[in-house]
Design a protein around this motif. Structure first.
Motif, PDB file in Angstrom:
ATOM      1  N   LEU A   1       0.834  -1.209   0.000  1.00 37.63           N
ATOM      2  CA  LEU A   1       0.000   0.000   0.000  1.00 37.63           C
ATOM      3  C   LEU A   1       0.869   1.259   0.000  1.00 37.63           C
ATOM      4  O   LEU A   1       0.558   2.235  -0.686  1.00 37.63           O
ATOM      5  CB  LEU A   1      -0.940  -0.002   1.205  1.00 37.63           C
ATOM      6  CG  LEU A   1      -2.051  -1.050   1.162  1.00 37.63           C
ATOM      7  CD1 LEU A   1      -2.717  -1.178   2.528  1.00 37.63           C
ATOM      8  CD2 LEU A   1      -3.058  -0.719   0.084  1.00 37.63           C
ATOM      9  N   TRP A   2       1.953   1.247   0.763  1.00 40.40           N
ATOM     10  CA  TRP A   2       2.878   2.388   0.821  1.00 40.40           C
ATOM     11  C   TRP A   2       3.459   2.660  -0.565  1.00 40.40           C
ATOM     12  O   TRP A   2       3.504   3.805  -1.023  1.00 40.40           O
ATOM     13  CB  TRP A   2       3.983   2.092   1.827  1.00 40.40           C
ATOM     14  CG  TRP A   2       4.961   3.203   2.004  1.00 40.40           C
ATOM     15  CD1 TRP A   2       6.152   3.362   1.345  1.00 40.40           C
ATOM     16  CD2 TRP A   2       4.848   4.324   2.885  1.00 40.40           C
ATOM     17  NE1 TRP A   2       6.785   4.506   1.773  1.00 40.40           N
ATOM     18  CE2 TRP A   2       6.006   5.110   2.717  1.00 40.40           C
ATOM     19  CE3 TRP A   2       3.889   4.729   3.797  1.00 40.40           C
ATOM     20  CZ2 TRP A   2       6.219   6.273   3.437  1.00 40.40           C
ATOM     21  CZ3 TRP A   2       4.113   5.885   4.505  1.00 40.40           C
ATOM     22  CH2 TRP A   2       5.258   6.649   4.321  1.00 40.40           C
ATOM     23  N   THR A   3       3.882   1.599  -1.250  1.00 41.18           N
ATOM     24  CA  THR A   3       4.444   1.741  -2.593  1.00 41.18           C
ATOM     25  C   THR A   3       3.402   2.285  -3.556  1.00 41.18           C
ATOM     26  O   THR A   3       3.701   3.133  -4.403  1.00 41.18           O
ATOM     27  CB  THR A   3       4.990   0.391  -3.094  1.00 41.18           C
ATOM     28  OG1 THR A   3       5.992  -0.058  -2.175  1.00 41.18           O
ATOM     29  CG2 THR A   3       5.597   0.510  -4.478  1.00 41.18           C
ATOM     30  N   GLN A   4       2.172   1.821  -3.428  1.00 40.08           N
ATOM     31  CA  GLN A   4       1.093   2.326  -4.289  1.00 40.08           C
ATOM     32  C   GLN A   4       0.888   3.823  -4.055  1.00 40.08           C
ATOM     33  O   GLN A   4       0.711   4.593  -5.001  1.00 40.08           O
ATOM     34  CB  GLN A   4      -0.190   1.551  -4.013  1.00 40.08           C
ATOM     35  CG  GLN A   4      -1.258   1.763  -5.045  1.00 40.08           C
ATOM     36  CD  GLN A   4      -2.388   0.756  -4.896  1.00 40.08           C
ATOM     37  OE1 GLN A   4      -2.330  -0.178  -4.095  1.00 40.08           O
ATOM     38  NE2 GLN A   4      -3.433   0.945  -5.675  1.00 40.08           N
ATOM     39  N   CYS A   5       0.944   4.255  -2.792  1.00 46.47           N
ATOM     40  CA  CYS A   5       0.807   5.682  -2.493  1.00 46.47           C
ATOM     41  C   CYS A   5       1.998   6.483  -3.035  1.00 46.47           C
ATOM     42  O   CYS A   5       1.821   7.598  -3.531  1.00 46.47           O
ATOM     43  CB  CYS A   5       0.674   5.900  -0.984  1.00 46.47           C
ATOM     44  SG  CYS A   5      -0.912   5.376  -0.309  1.00 46.47           S
ATOM     45  N   GLN A   6       3.194   5.917  -2.941  1.00 47.92           N
ATOM     46  CA  GLN A   6       4.364   6.597  -3.495  1.00 47.92           C
ATOM     47  C   GLN A   6       4.232   6.765  -5.008  1.00 47.92           C
ATOM     48  O   GLN A   6       4.583   7.811  -5.545  1.00 47.92           O
ATOM     49  CB  GLN A   6       5.641   5.812  -3.173  1.00 47.92           C
ATOM     50  CG  GLN A   6       6.085   5.941  -1.738  1.00 47.92           C
ATOM     51  CD  GLN A   6       7.309   5.106  -1.461  1.00 47.92           C
ATOM     52  OE1 GLN A   6       7.376   3.939  -1.827  1.00 47.92           O
ATOM     53  NE2 GLN A   6       8.275   5.710  -0.796  1.00 47.92           N
ATOM     54  N   ARG A   7       3.747   5.744  -5.682  1.00 47.54           N
ATOM     55  CA  ARG A   7       3.560   5.835  -7.134  1.00 47.54           C
ATOM     56  C   ARG A   7       2.545   6.925  -7.472  1.00 47.54           C
ATOM     57  O   ARG A   7       2.742   7.700  -8.403  1.00 47.54           O
ATOM     58  CB  ARG A   7       3.097   4.501  -7.699  1.00 47.54           C
ATOM     59  CG  ARG A   7       4.194   3.483  -7.775  1.00 47.54           C
ATOM     60  CD  ARG A   7       3.747   2.253  -8.550  1.00 47.54           C
ATOM     61  NE  ARG A   7       4.821   1.286  -8.558  1.00 47.54           N
ATOM     62  CZ  ARG A   7       4.734   0.073  -8.061  1.00 47.54           C
ATOM     63  NH1 ARG A   7       3.604  -0.358  -7.544  1.00 47.54           N
ATOM     64  NH2 ARG A   7       5.764  -0.741  -8.111  1.00 47.54           N
ATOM     65  N   CYS A   8       1.473   6.976  -6.712  1.00 46.17           N
ATOM     66  CA  CYS A   8       0.443   7.993  -6.934  1.00 46.17           C
ATOM     67  C   CYS A   8       1.036   9.384  -6.722  1.00 46.17           C
ATOM     68  O   CYS A   8       0.735  10.322  -7.455  1.00 46.17           O
ATOM     69  CB  CYS A   8      -0.731   7.760  -5.992  1.00 46.17           C
ATOM     70  SG  CYS A   8      -2.052   8.976  -6.129  1.00 46.17           S
ATOM     71  N   GLN A   9       1.889   9.506  -5.726  1.00 45.67           N
ATOM     72  CA  GLN A   9       2.531  10.777  -5.397  1.00 45.67           C
ATOM     73  C   GLN A   9       3.587  11.157  -6.432  1.00 45.67           C
ATOM     74  O   GLN A   9       3.930  12.324  -6.587  1.00 45.67           O
ATOM     75  CB  GLN A   9       3.173  10.656  -4.006  1.00 45.67           C
ATOM     76  CG  GLN A   9       3.838  11.898  -3.497  1.00 45.67           C
ATOM     77  CD  GLN A   9       4.284  11.704  -2.057  1.00 45.67           C
ATOM     78  OE1 GLN A   9       3.453  11.669  -1.176  1.00 45.67           O
ATOM     79  NE2 GLN A   9       5.576  11.555  -1.849  1.00 45.67           N
TER      80      GLN A   9
END
Length: 82
Positions: free
Chosen positions: A35-43
């Motif tokens: 989930l953290w990686t998904q948020c980083q990608r979105c960011q």
């Protein structure tokens, strides 16, 4: 007549309990990481902390829930001395 567990049986039961708690901790860590990686990608950056506070994003809420569960599980495991 009461049945008593042998010391070996007690040790095996404790080892199983520790294993199950550690296994749950590992799965929460993996889920939080995804989930953290998904948020980083979105960011837009995989090299910076996530600064998202979007109340419209379901990933934000999932990540926060898993983060809370992860902290709770880490406290649980620390009771075993790990």
């Amino acid at each position: 007549m009461k049945l008593r567990c042998s010391p070996m049986m007690m040790m095996m039961m404790m080892m199983k309990a520790v294993y199950l708690q550690m296994s749950h901790l590992s799965s929460l860590e993996e889920r939080f990481s995804r989930l953290w990686t998904q948020c980083q990608r979105c960011q837009g950056s995989l090299h910076e902390d996530v600064l998202c506070t979007s109340r419209d994003c379901p990933i934000f809420y999932m990540r926060k829930k898993v983060q809370k569960d992860l902290n709770d599980q880490q406290r649980m495991v620390s009771r075993f001395g790990w």
